[in-house]
Write an enzyme that holds these catalytic residues in place. Structure first.
Site, PDB file in Angstrom:
ATOM      1  N   SER A 139       0.808  -1.109  -0.027  1.00  0.00           N
ATOM      2  CA  SER A 139      -0.001  -0.216   0.119  1.00  0.00           C
ATOM      3  C   SER A 139       0.747   1.305  -0.199  1.00  0.00           C
ATOM      4  CB  SER A 139      -0.782  -0.036   1.152  1.00  0.00           C
ATOM      5  OG  SER A 139      -1.338   1.389   1.396  1.00  0.00           O
TER       6      SER A 139
ATOM      7  N   HIS B 269      -1.158  -1.081  -4.362  1.00  0.00           N
ATOM      8  CA  HIS B 269      -2.674  -0.732  -3.837  1.00  0.00           C
ATOM      9  C   HIS B 269      -2.470   0.677  -3.433  1.00  0.00           C
ATOM     10  CE1 HIS B 269      -6.218  -1.700  -1.536  1.00  0.00           C
ATOM     11  NE2 HIS B 269      -5.767  -0.868  -0.474  1.00  0.00           N
TER      12      HIS B 269
ATOM     13  N   MET C 292      -8.709   8.635  -0.072  1.00  0.00           N
ATOM     14  CA  MET C 292      -9.727   8.875   1.017  1.00  0.00           C
ATOM     15  C   MET C 292      -9.919  10.206   0.731  1.00  0.00           C
ATOM     16  SD  MET C 292      -7.628   7.176   4.231  1.00  0.00           S
ATOM     17  CE  MET C 292      -6.812   5.828   4.024  1.00  0.00           C
TER      18      MET C 292
ATOM     19  N   HIS D 247      -8.122   1.807  -4.552  1.00  0.00           N
ATOM     20  CA  HIS D 247      -9.008   1.338  -3.289  1.00  0.00           C
ATOM     21  C   HIS D 247      -9.666   2.618  -2.987  1.00  0.00           C
ATOM     22  CE1 HIS D 247      -9.622   0.024   1.329  1.00  0.00           C
ATOM     23  NE2 HIS D 247     -10.898   0.236   0.797  1.00  0.00           N
TER      24      HIS D 247
ATOM     25  N   MET E 233     -11.793   4.938  -1.000  1.00  0.00           N
ATOM     26  CA  MET E 233     -12.631   5.066   0.281  1.00  0.00           C
ATOM     27  C   MET E 233     -13.156   6.515   0.404  1.00  0.00           C
ATOM     28  SD  MET E 233      -9.853   3.354   2.790  1.00  0.00           S
ATOM     29  CE  MET E 233      -8.629   3.487   1.472  1.00  0.00           C
TER      30      MET E 233
ATOM     31  N   MET F  49     -12.136  -5.870   4.667  1.00  0.00           N
ATOM     32  CA  MET F  49     -11.297  -4.669   5.516  1.00  0.00           C
ATOM     33  C   MET F  49     -10.989  -5.369   6.619  1.00  0.00           C
ATOM     34  SD  MET F  49     -10.466  -2.059   3.580  1.00  0.00           S
ATOM     35  CE  MET F  49      -9.586  -1.277   5.018  1.00  0.00           C
TER      36      MET F  49
ATOM     37  N   ASP G  33      -7.256  -6.485   3.796  1.00  0.00           N
ATOM     38  CA  ASP G  33      -6.478  -5.098   3.956  1.00  0.00           C
ATOM     39  C   ASP G  33      -6.591  -4.390   5.158  1.00  0.00           C
ATOM     40  OD1 ASP G  33      -5.539  -2.531   3.472  1.00  0.00           O
ATOM     41  OD2 ASP G  33      -6.975  -1.919   2.210  1.00  0.00           O
TER      42      ASP G  33
HETATM   43  C1  DX5 Z   1      -6.716   1.632   5.552  1.00  0.00           C
HETATM   44  C2  DX5 Z   1      -5.953   1.317   4.093  1.00  0.00           C
HETATM   45  C3  DX5 Z   1      -4.900   0.283   4.150  1.00  0.00           C
HETATM   46  C4  DX5 Z   1      -3.858   0.601   4.775  1.00  0.00           C
HETATM   47  C5  DX5 Z   1      -2.767  -0.505   4.889  1.00  0.00           C
HETATM   48  O1  DX5 Z   1      -7.797   2.564   5.464  1.00  0.00           O
HETATM   49  O2  DX5 Z   1      -7.102   0.875   3.395  1.00  0.00           O
HETATM   50  O3  DX5 Z   1      -4.741   0.042   2.745  1.00  0.00           O
HETATM   51  O4  DX5 Z   1      -3.152   1.731   4.293  1.00  0.00           O
HETATM   52  O5  DX5 Z   1      -1.809  -0.100   5.858  1.00  0.00           O
HETATM   53  P1  DX5 Z   1      -1.217  -1.232   6.962  1.00  0.00           P
HETATM   54  O6  DX5 Z   1      -0.715  -2.684   6.224  1.00  0.00           O
HETATM   55  O7  DX5 Z   1      -0.106  -0.520   7.766  1.00  0.00           O
HETATM   56  O8  DX5 Z   1      -2.514  -1.607   7.740  1.00  0.00           O
HETATM   57 ZN    ZN Z   2      -6.597   0.105   1.354  1.00  0.00          ZN
END
Ligand code: DX5
Ligand code: ZN
Length: 224
Positions: free
Chosen positions: A9, A34, A38, A67, A69, A138, A173
């Site tokens: 990510s 990834h 947001m 992704h 969000m 998630m 994730d």
């Molecule tokens: C959280 C994200 C994840 C996050 C993962 O909202 O969707 O992709 O960045 O980070 P780690 O692996 O550090 O939990």
């Molecule tokens: Zn993510």
């Protein structure tokens, strides 16, 4: 055959040297990147927009797994597709008419993923399972990297694996690290997003290798 894959990510990169960070995981053999988008509404954080995806597209040939969000995936699928996303993942919680979002992403010629938050049941995506290329479960509340893995979501992963069969792509994730990847894989996930566990370590190749090892061990339970 289903493949075990690590999708680092980008959120945990050092954005002042994004190109170098991405090149390191590419050299470590990963195929997917990834990208956590947001909007400050659906989640309490703001991150990456289409211009950044466009630059990453130019700098890397990795498969870009975006992704979303955000509150309005229908409105923003197109700018992210144009920026160079390969797969667009939307949250079911903000899609009262998921079929329309799926149709739009297909119209744009991209692969489609549907995502559920930790407290959203599998039933919420039941009607779209056969219309998407990937399901994302998630394992933290979306919003931030570096949170603690929530093992209570694993029964949903198992139910999805059972339901979708050994060939389906099921992504997990949040909080994936060498200590959690094994159980996530054993439950049935095959694509593992990892932010801090990859970019938080100096040696990215070793970080990826550790995750792959754990994932392969865990997946032995069901993979064929
Ligand atoms: C959280 C994200 C994840 C996050 C993962 O909202 O969707 O992709 O960045 O980070 P780690 O692996 O550090 O939990
Ligand atoms: Zn993510």
């Amino acid at each position: 055959m289903t493949q075990v894959m690590i999708a680092p990510s980008m959120l945990s990169c050092d954005f002042s040297k994004l190109g170098a960070d991405i090149a390191q995981v590419e050299r470590a053999g990963v195929k997917w990147l990834h990208i956590d988008v947001m909007d400050g509404h659906f989640v309490p954080n703001i991150t990456i927009g289409p211009p950044v995806v466009k630059s990453v597209r130019k700098a890397s040939s990795l498969f870009l797994d975006v992704h979303l969000m955000i509150d309005d995936p229908l409105k923003f699928a197109e700018p992210f597709a144009q920026a160079g996303a390969d797969l667009i993942n939307f949250h079911i919680e903000v899609a009262p008419e998921p079929a329309r979002v799926i149709e739009e992403i297909r119209r744009l010629g991209k692969k489609v993923g549907v995502t559920i938050k930790p407290k959203t049941p599998v039933e919420a995506i039941e009607n779209v399972l056969d219309k998407v290329d990937m399901v994302l479960v998630m394992s933290v509340e979306p919003g931030f990297a570096g949170q603690k893995f929530m093992p209570e979501v694993l029964p949903k992963v198992s139910a999805l694996r059972e339901r979708m069969g050994p060939q389906a792509d099921i992504q997990i994730d949040g909080g994936i690290a060498p200590g959690t990847v094994r159980e996530a894989a054993a439950a049935g996930a095959n694509i593992f997003v990892a932010g801090s566990a990859v970019f938080g370590r100096e040696d990215r190749a070793a970080a990826v290798a550790d995750l792959v090892e754990g994932a392969l061990e865990g997946a032995r339970v069901w993979m064929r």
